[in-house]
Design a protein around this motif. Structure first.
Motif, PDB file in Angstrom:
ATOM      1  N   ALA A 135      30.654  22.793   2.907  1.00 15.62           N
ATOM      2  CA  ALA A 135      30.051  23.286   1.673  1.00 15.62           C
ATOM      3  C   ALA A 135      31.116  23.677   0.656  1.00 15.62           C
ATOM      4  CB  ALA A 135      29.154  24.483   1.961  1.00 15.62           C
ATOM      5  N   CYS A 136      32.373  23.526   1.031  1.00 15.05           N
ATOM      6  CA  CYS A 136      33.499  23.945   0.190  1.00 15.05           C
ATOM      7  C   CYS A 136      34.154  22.713  -0.427  1.00 15.05           C
ATOM      8  CB  CYS A 136      34.502  24.734   1.025  1.00 15.05           C
ATOM      9  SG  CYS A 136      36.042  25.119   0.172  1.00 15.05           S
ATOM     10  N   ASP A 137      34.141  22.609  -1.743  1.00  6.71           N
ATOM     11  CA  ASP A 137      34.718  21.438  -2.412  1.00  6.71           C
ATOM     12  C   ASP A 137      36.204  21.291  -2.104  1.00  6.71           C
ATOM     13  OD1 ASP A 137      32.241  20.924  -3.451  1.00  6.71           O
ATOM     14  OD2 ASP A 137      32.703  21.568  -5.496  1.00  6.71           O
ATOM     15  N   GLU A 138      36.901  22.404  -1.955  1.00  9.38           N
ATOM     16  CA  GLU A 138      38.335  22.337  -1.643  1.00  9.38           C
ATOM     17  C   GLU A 138      38.565  21.717  -0.272  1.00  9.38           C
ATOM     18  OE1 GLU A 138      42.202  25.319  -1.148  1.00  9.38           O
ATOM     19  OE2 GLU A 138      40.295  26.105  -1.874  1.00  9.38           O
ATOM     20  N   GLU A 139      37.759  22.105   0.704  1.00 14.37           N
ATOM     21  CA  GLU A 139      37.874  21.510   2.042  1.00 14.37           C
ATOM     22  C   GLU A 139      37.539  20.020   2.000  1.00 14.37           C
ATOM     23  OE1 GLU A 139      36.999  25.193   5.139  1.00 14.37           O
ATOM     24  OE2 GLU A 139      35.391  23.770   4.684  1.00 14.37           O
ATOM     25  N   ILE A 161      40.219  16.648   3.061  1.00 13.65           N
ATOM     26  CA  ILE A 161      40.028  15.603   4.068  1.00 13.65           C
ATOM     27  C   ILE A 161      39.645  14.254   3.460  1.00 13.65           C
ATOM     28  CG2 ILE A 161      39.488  17.209   5.917  1.00 13.65           C
ATOM     29  CD1 ILE A 161      36.510  16.652   5.437  1.00 13.65           C
ATOM     30  N   GLY A 162      39.685  14.178   2.134  1.00 12.46           N
ATOM     31  CA  GLY A 162      39.457  12.892   1.477  1.00 12.46           C
ATOM     32  C   GLY A 162      38.022  12.549   1.191  1.00 12.46           C
ATOM     33  N   ARG A 163      37.111  13.506   1.308  1.00  9.57           N
ATOM     34  CA  ARG A 163      35.724  13.237   0.949  1.00  9.57           C
ATOM     35  C   ARG A 163      35.596  13.211  -0.572  1.00  9.57           C
ATOM     36  NH1 ARG A 163      32.630  11.335   4.933  1.00  9.57           N
ATOM     37  NH2 ARG A 163      30.772  12.209   3.979  1.00  9.57           N
ATOM     38  N   VAL A 164      34.773  12.303  -1.077  1.00  5.77           N
ATOM     39  CA  VAL A 164      34.689  12.136  -2.532  1.00  5.77           C
ATOM     40  C   VAL A 164      33.461  12.815  -3.132  1.00  5.77           C
ATOM     41  CG1 VAL A 164      36.013   9.998  -2.524  1.00  5.77           C
ATOM     42  CG2 VAL A 164      33.517   9.898  -2.285  1.00  5.77           C
ATOM     43  N   HIS A 165      32.625  13.436  -2.298  1.00  6.56           N
ATOM     44  CA  HIS A 165      31.441  14.114  -2.830  1.00  6.56           C
ATOM     45  C   HIS A 165      31.717  15.598  -2.992  1.00  6.56           C
ATOM     46  CE1 HIS A 165      30.759  14.920   1.514  1.00  6.56           C
ATOM     47  NE2 HIS A 165      30.201  16.036   1.071  1.00  6.56           N
ATOM     48  N   THR A 166      30.780  16.275  -3.629  1.00  4.62           N
ATOM     49  CA  THR A 166      30.842  17.723  -3.820  1.00  4.62           C
ATOM     50  C   THR A 166      29.623  18.370  -3.153  1.00  4.62           C
ATOM     51  OG1 THR A 166      29.569  17.665  -5.879  1.00  4.62           O
ATOM     52  CG2 THR A 166      31.985  17.414  -6.049  1.00  4.62           C
ATOM     53  N   MET A 167      29.667  19.690  -3.033  1.00  3.93           N
ATOM     54  CA  MET A 167      28.521  20.400  -2.476  1.00  3.93           C
ATOM     55  C   MET A 167      27.303  20.260  -3.382  1.00  3.93           C
ATOM     56  SD  MET A 167      27.146  21.975  -0.066  1.00  3.93           S
ATOM     57  CE  MET A 167      25.647  22.933   0.180  1.00  3.93           C
ATOM     58  N   THR A 184      38.938  28.936   8.039  1.00  7.70           N
ATOM     59  CA  THR A 184      38.808  30.189   8.773  1.00  7.70           C
ATOM     60  C   THR A 184      37.411  30.275   9.385  1.00  7.70           C
ATOM     61  OG1 THR A 184      37.982  31.380   6.835  1.00  7.70           O
ATOM     62  CG2 THR A 184      40.385  31.332   7.164  1.00  7.70           C
ATOM     63  N   GLN A 185      37.264  31.207  10.327  1.00  7.22           N
ATOM     64  CA  GLN A 185      35.951  31.447  10.921  1.00  7.22           C
ATOM     65  C   GLN A 185      34.946  31.870   9.846  1.00  7.22           C
ATOM     66  OE1 GLN A 185      34.995  30.985  13.967  1.00  7.22           O
ATOM     67  NE2 GLN A 185      33.158  32.228  14.313  1.00  7.22           N
ATOM     68  N   GLU A 186      35.389  32.675   8.895  1.00  9.50           N
ATOM     69  CA  GLU A 186      34.514  33.124   7.818  1.00  9.50           C
ATOM     70  C   GLU A 186      34.031  31.947   6.972  1.00  9.50           C
ATOM     71  OE1 GLU A 186      34.500  36.308   4.078  1.00  9.50           O
ATOM     72  OE2 GLU A 186      36.384  35.805   5.091  1.00  9.50           O
ATOM     73  N   ARG A 187      34.956  31.064   6.637  1.00 13.21           N
ATOM     74  CA  ARG A 187      34.567  29.888   5.835  1.00 13.21           C
ATOM     75  C   ARG A 187      33.604  29.001   6.605  1.00 13.21           C
ATOM     76  NH1 ARG A 187      37.089  27.261   1.796  1.00 13.21           N
ATOM     77  NH2 ARG A 187      37.142  29.324   0.858  1.00 13.21           N
ATOM     78  N   TRP A 188      33.861  28.825   7.894  1.00 11.06           N
ATOM     79  CA  TRP A 188      32.964  28.007   8.707  1.00 11.06           C
ATOM     80  C   TRP A 188      31.558  28.604   8.739  1.00 11.06           C
ATOM     81  CZ3 TRP A 188      31.228  23.781  10.362  1.00 11.06           C
ATOM     82  CH2 TRP A 188      30.466  23.662  11.518  1.00 11.06           C
ATOM     83  N   MET A 189      31.461  29.913   8.847  1.00 13.34           N
ATOM     84  CA  MET A 189      30.149  30.565   8.832  1.00 13.34           C
ATOM     85  C   MET A 189      29.465  30.362   7.486  1.00 13.34           C
ATOM     86  SD  MET A 189      29.650  31.805  11.852  1.00 13.34           S
ATOM     87  CE  MET A 189      28.374  33.049  11.677  1.00 13.34           C
TER      88      MET A 189
END
Length: 215
Positions: free
Chosen positions: A119-123, A127-133, A163-168
């Motif tokens: 759900a994070c555009d930066e993440e 990893i090379g994904r071209v879409h956004t949330m 981080t665990q927080e970001r994953w949650m």
């Protein structure tokens, strides 16, 4: 013989993600020739007496194909295998339009597996994904408007600097879209991928951190 599950691989992508080691091509040439080859192989099973109760078309990125091409594959599977159950189409948020989703739903696909990943555009960019949330949200909404009642979202944990927080937060954002299913995968860095070349400096979470994310 019990019914089998069918998987069809579509090896075309708009771009190659840094972690992906599945076979795919970014060239868009040869799509129809590939469909014709698949149709020939599918039809060769007509006399074999093999039945199937599920179909999953994955990739690659099946949603870079024309909706009509995918529906032709589905219809061929119905004829050859008596397909009658769940028919899933894997799709990327950036390559589905409302018209595309309506056409594949009308053609018989009753489940969409959407490659959200984060759900994070930066993440996503890392990893090379071209879409956004935002495109994930738009695609999920369009799927519902197309009368698709079975929506699955793919997520990856253990991403660089995650981080665990970001994953949650990613999980919460996915659940907020009310999918019927979540597929959550731990990132596995495969040899030969761009991510493998920088794995020591990519800020990848360790095994214990990934285990916590899994739990």
């Amino acid at each position: 013989m019990d019914p089998i599950g069918l998987y069809i691989h579509i090896p075309f992508c708009a771009s190659k993600c840094g972690y992906c080691d599945f076979y795919s091509e970014t060239s868009q040439e040869g799509k129809e020739a590939y469909v014709q080859g698949l149709l020939e192989e599918i039809r060769s099973y007509r006399a074999e007496g093999v039945s199937a109760d599920t179909l999953f078309i994955g990739g690659g990125t099946p949603s870079v194909m024309e909706a009509g091409q995918l529906v032709r594959l589905l219809n061929a599977c119905r004829e050859a295998f008596g397909l009658s159950g769940e028919c899933t189409l894997e799709a990327n948020p950036d390559s589905v339009s409302p018209a595309f989703l309506k056409e594949v739903r009308a053609g018989g696909f009753n489940r969409i597996s959407l490659g959200m990943q984060s759900a994070c555009d930066e993440e996503l960019r890392t990893i090379g994904r071209v879409h956004t949330m935002e495109q994930v949200q738009q695609a999920a909404e369009a799927a519902r408007k197309a009368k698709i009642q079975n929506l699955s979202l793919d997520l990856i944990y253990g991403l660089p600097h995650q981080t665990q927080e970001r994953w949650m937060e990613n999980l919460a954002a996915a659940v907020a879209l009310n999918p019927e299913h979540l597929s959550c995968y731990g990132l596995k860095v495969e040899e030969g991928t761009p991510l493998f070349a920088v794995k020591d400096t990519a800020g990848l979470p360790g095994d214990e951190e990934q285990a916590d994310m899994y739990l």
